[in-house]
Structures are given as structure tokens and as C-alpha cells.
Design an enzyme around this catalytic site. Structure first.
Site, short mmCIF file in Angstrom:
data_model
loop_
_atom_site.label_atom_id
_atom_site.label_comp_id
_atom_site.label_asym_id
_atom_site.label_seq_id
_atom_site.Cartn_x
_atom_site.Cartn_y
_atom_site.Cartn_z
N LYS A 63 13.75 6.64 -82.09
CA LYS A 63 12.56 7.20 -82.77
C LYS A 63 12.61 6.90 -84.26
O LYS A 63 13.30 7.57 -85.01
CB LYS A 63 12.62 8.73 -82.64
N LYS A 103 14.62 -11.93 -83.18
CA LYS A 103 15.88 -11.32 -82.76
C LYS A 103 16.70 -12.31 -81.91
O LYS A 103 17.94 -12.31 -81.96
CB LYS A 103 15.63 -10.03 -81.99
N TYR A 118 8.68 -10.83 -83.05
CA TYR A 118 9.82 -9.91 -83.10
C TYR A 118 10.90 -10.39 -82.13
O TYR A 118 12.08 -10.49 -82.48
CB TYR A 118 9.36 -8.50 -82.74
N VAL A 146 15.42 -8.37 -98.64
CA VAL A 146 16.12 -9.48 -97.99
C VAL A 146 15.32 -10.78 -98.01
O VAL A 146 15.87 -11.85 -97.77
CB VAL A 146 16.55 -9.14 -96.53
P1 NAP Z 1 12.47 1.62 -89.82
O1 NAP Z 1 12.68 3.09 -89.90
O2 NAP Z 1 11.10 1.07 -89.94
O3 NAP Z 1 13.43 0.94 -90.89
C1 NAP Z 1 13.32 -0.40 -91.25
C2 NAP Z 1 13.98 -0.58 -92.60
O4 NAP Z 1 13.93 -1.97 -92.97
C3 NAP Z 1 13.24 0.19 -93.71
O5 NAP Z 1 14.19 0.72 -94.60
C4 NAP Z 1 12.43 -0.90 -94.39
O6 NAP Z 1 12.12 -0.63 -95.74
C5 NAP Z 1 13.43 -2.04 -94.28
N1 NAP Z 1 12.85 -3.34 -94.60
C6 NAP Z 1 11.75 -3.92 -94.10
N2 NAP Z 1 11.54 -5.11 -94.71
C7 NAP Z 1 12.53 -5.26 -95.63
C8 NAP Z 1 12.86 -6.25 -96.57
N3 NAP Z 1 12.10 -7.35 -96.73
N4 NAP Z 1 13.96 -6.09 -97.35
C9 NAP Z 1 14.72 -5.00 -97.21
N5 NAP Z 1 14.46 -4.01 -96.35
C10 NAP Z 1 13.38 -4.15 -95.56
O7 NAP Z 1 12.99 1.06 -88.41
P2 NAP Z 1 14.41 1.16 -87.68
O8 NAP Z 1 14.13 1.43 -86.24
O9 NAP Z 1 15.35 2.03 -88.40
O10 NAP Z 1 14.87 -0.35 -87.76
C11 NAP Z 1 16.13 -0.78 -88.19
C12 NAP Z 1 16.55 -1.99 -87.38
O11 NAP Z 1 16.75 -1.60 -86.02
C13 NAP Z 1 15.51 -3.12 -87.33
O12 NAP Z 1 16.15 -4.36 -87.51
C14 NAP Z 1 14.94 -3.01 -85.93
O13 NAP Z 1 14.47 -4.25 -85.46
C15 NAP Z 1 16.17 -2.56 -85.17
N6 NAP Z 1 15.86 -1.94 -83.87
C16 NAP Z 1 15.21 -0.76 -83.82
C17 NAP Z 1 14.92 -0.20 -82.57
C18 NAP Z 1 14.22 1.11 -82.45
O14 NAP Z 1 13.93 1.52 -81.31
N7 NAP Z 1 13.91 1.81 -83.52
C19 NAP Z 1 15.30 -0.86 -81.39
C20 NAP Z 1 15.97 -2.07 -81.50
C21 NAP Z 1 16.25 -2.60 -82.74
P3 NAP Z 1 10.71 0.09 -96.16
O15 NAP Z 1 10.90 1.55 -95.99
O16 NAP Z 1 10.56 -0.33 -97.59
O17 NAP Z 1 9.66 -0.48 -95.26
#
Ligand code: NAP
Length: 324
Positions: A281, A253, A249, A69
Site C-alpha cells: 500500500k 523492471k 513499468y 536519479v
Molecule cells: P511511492 O510511495 O510512490 O515512492 C516512490 C518514491 O520514488 C518516492 O519517494 C518518489 O519521490 C521517488 N521518486 C520518483 N521519481 C524519482 C526520481 N526521479 N528521483 C528520485 N526519487 C524519485 O512508491 P513505493 O511503492 O514506495 O515504490 C518504491 C519502489 O518499490 C518502486 O521502485 C516501485 O516500483 C517498487 N515496488 C512497489 C510495489 C508496491 O506494491 N508498492 C510493488 C513492487 C515494486 P516523490 O515523492 O518526489 O514522487
């Protein structure tokens, strides 16, 4: 232009090789949506698609395309792919995100001391053999949770966080708007966080700019982010009322949330919302979240599948509308 099937719905999910993104792809495909699973790393992306096919046999419902992105040419190439293959886009899930920290070192230090203390206490326990055993159950007192307040954030990490979480989602969205406008039910779900709620930004100027949907522009959001980066560089975060931990962060957001409101206001035909999936998680928090990815993604999928005439420009905490 591709041969769009009028009844088939087409979706793109960003950052979908793991975590909430991957689970969102599963959720959409199991509802019959044709999904482009995207990942910045081609190998990780293909592995995720193969895994889905082995586990669920989604065969032609899930296809892969690379997307970083933060790379405009990568965004353009994905848009071209969707245009040629499907002719339009119905659902865009902006999920890709980073914490803005390098949590690796921090967590391994915690885990290292945690393991040491568990080992030490179990040896001690075998000597003591008294009823204070409950004190020595793993997890008591020294838990390997991340202490976010201790995590340092460099200027470069903060910049990368804004570039990925806010600018990445914004540029992907802008690039897809023409294809979304060809849909009879265009949906955008921005995966955001409660960490971006305006109550966490005490800088009054920034908060009032981000909260004034009628007068908001992309340029004004840029100004807020520039001011934030300047204050970070000058060591003035606390003094100027910016969040001081998980700082970039939270600001990224908050910007994403305001951009969601701006777009909803500007494009009345679009259904665009943002959602905090709860504490899930995943790797982003080194698996310290509470909810399973299935549970986290369910909130995202629900919004992506909203019917015609559904609310737009809202912030959801999991399934509930809440205030910005
Ligand atoms: P995650 O498992 O770390 O997944 C993040 C994803 O984003 C990974 O696929 C990562 O790819 C990808 N990514 C990072 N930089 C990128 C880039 N430049 N271009 C394309 N893809 C990229 O974490 P997640 O919890 O599933 O997070 C997903 C979303 O949920 C995020 O926006 C996060 O802020 C939001 N969120 C999560 C939580 C939570 O508790 N987990 C809470 C609130 C919001 P790589 O594998 O290549 O790094």
C-alpha cells in the site's frame, strides 16, 4: 575523503521521502546503519527526516541529501557528499520508481463513481429494508481499485518510466561503484517487481537478450529498450510481444533485473540482488496494495543486511529466491 569508521556501515536509499523507501531507512537505521535518506524534492526530504527524528530519535543515524536519479549532476553531488562524509559506501538501495502512469485522474473517477454508488445504495437500502442488505455493503461490486488495463500510457510517460526506474538506478549504481568497492561488504538492493519477470515479455528476441547474462552488456539492454520505445511509437506493442498494460513499468523492471544479473556477474565482490516487495500500500498504486509498508520494506532491509558470502545476482519475491 571522509573519515570512515571501520565498524560503522553506511547506506544510501533512493526515493526515500515516503513509501517503501522511507520505511527502508527506518529499518536500516534501527539496525544501527548510518543512512542517507534521499529525495528528489528537498522539502519533502527534510520533512521525512524530521518526522523520523521526532518519532524514533534516530538523530545522527539519518542524514538528508537531495537526489533526483534522472539528473546526473544530482547523482554526482550525492556521491561527492558520501565520499566527503563517509569515505565509502556499504549499502545502496535503488528504490526510486514511478508507475509510468498518471493514476490521479483514473482513481478519482473510480472513487467518484464509487462514492456516488455507495450513497445511492444506502438511500435505496433504507427504503427496501429487506435481507438483501449484504449487497449494499460498501465495496460490493463497485470497488475503487485501479483497472490498470484501462490506463493509457503516452510515449512521454513510458520514456520517463524507463529513465527513472532503469536508467536512474543504473546511473546511480555506476556512480557509486568506486565507493562501494571500498567496502568490505558492498551491498546493492534493487527494488524491482514481479511485473518485470521475463515470462511477461513474449518478444523472443528481447527475452533472450535479457536472459543471457554471460553475453549481456549495457548496450544490449539499451537496444532492447530502444526497440521497445520504437514499437510503442509505431503502435506495435501487442504485435511485437511486449506487455500491453503497465507496459513501460514491466519493461523497466525487466531491464533492472537483467542489469542486476550483469553486475553480479561482472563484480564478483559485490553482493547485488533485486527484490519484489509484494503488493504494498503506497502512493505508486494509490494505496491499493495489500501489504503494509513495514512488511514491504522488511524484504528490502533483509537483503541489505545479508552477511558476507550471501547469494548475489538473484531475484527475490519478498523473502524467497525466485526465477527471473
Ligand atoms: P511511492 O510511495 O510512490 O515512492 C516512490 C518514491 O520514488 C518516492 O519517494 C518518489 O519521490 C521517488 N521518486 C520518483 N521519481 C524519482 C526520481 N526521479 N528521483 C528520485 N526519487 C524519485 O512508491 P513505493 O511503492 O514506495 O515504490 C518504491 C519502489 O518499490 C518502486 O521502485 C516501485 O516500483 C517498487 N515496488 C512497489 C510495489 C508496491 O506494491 N508498492 C510493488 C513492487 C515494486 P516523490 O515523492 O518526489 O514522487
Amino acid at each position: 575523503m571522509g573519515m570512515a569508521d571501520a565498524k560503522q556501515r553506511y547506506a544510501v536509499v533512493t526515493g526515500a521521502n515516503k513509501g517503501i523507501g522511507l520505511e527502508t531507512v527506518k529499518g536500516l537505521a534501527s539496525n544501527g546503519i548510518k543512512v542517507v535518506l534521499t529525495a528528489r524534492d528537498v522539502k519533502r526530504g527534510y520533512q521525512a527526516v524530521e518526522e523520523l527524528k521526532r518519532e524514533f530519535g534516530f538523530s545522527d543515524l539519518v542524514v538528508f541529501h537531495q537526489l533526483d536519479v534522472t539528473d546526473p549532476s544530482s547523482v554526482a553531488s550525492l556521491v561527492e557528499f558520501v565520499k566527503i562524509k563517509f569515505g565509502r559506501l556499504d549499502i545502496l538501495v535503488n528504490n526510486a520508481g514511478i508507475s509510468g502512469f498518471n493514476t490521479d485522474g483514473m482513481v478519482s473517477v473510480h472513487i467518484f463513481f464509487y462514492t456516488l454508488s455507495v450513497l445511492f445504495l444506502s438511500i435505496l437500502k433504507s427504503f427496501l429494508k429487506n435481507d438483501l442488505g449484504f449487497l449494499f455493503t460498501p465495496g460490493f461490486g463497485c470497488h475503487p481499485k485501479i483497472n490498470w488495463k484501462e490506463l493509457p500510457q503516452t510515449y512521454e510517460m513510458a520514456e520517463k518510466c524507463l529513465t527513472t526506474n532503469y536508467y536512474g538506478a543504473k546511473e546511480t549504481t555506476e556512480a557509486f561503484i568506486p565507493l562501494l568497492q571500498l567496502s568490505n561488504l558492498p551491498m546493492i538492493v534493487n527494488v524491482s517487481s514481479e511485473a518485470g519477470l521475463l515470462k511477461y515479455i513474449s518478444n523472443e528476441w528481447a527475452r533472450s537478450v535479457l536472459d543471457d547474462t554471460e553475453n549481456l552488456t549495457e548496450e544490449l539492454i539499451d537496444e532492447v529498450l530502444k526497440e521497445y520505445m520504437k514499437d510503442l511509437d509505431d503502435g506495435l506493442l501487442e504485435k511485437k510481444g511486449w506487455p500491453t498494460y503497465l507496459s513501460a513499468y514491466m519493461v523497466s523492471k525487466a531491464a533492472m533485473n537483467s542489469y542486476t544479473r550483469l553486475l553480479a556477474y561482472r563484480h564478483q565482490k559485490l553482493c547485488i540482488n533485486c527484490v519484489c516487495p509484494g503488493s504494498v500500500k503506497t502512493d505508486i498504486n494509490r494505496n491499493t496494495g495489500i501489504l503494509s509498508v513495514e512488511n514491504g520494506a522488511a524484504s528490502v532491509v533483509r537483503l541489505a543486511l545479508l552477511p558476507n558470502g550471501s547469494p548475489s545476482g538473484h531475484f527475490f519475491t519478498r523473502q524467497e529466491v525466485s526465477s527471473f
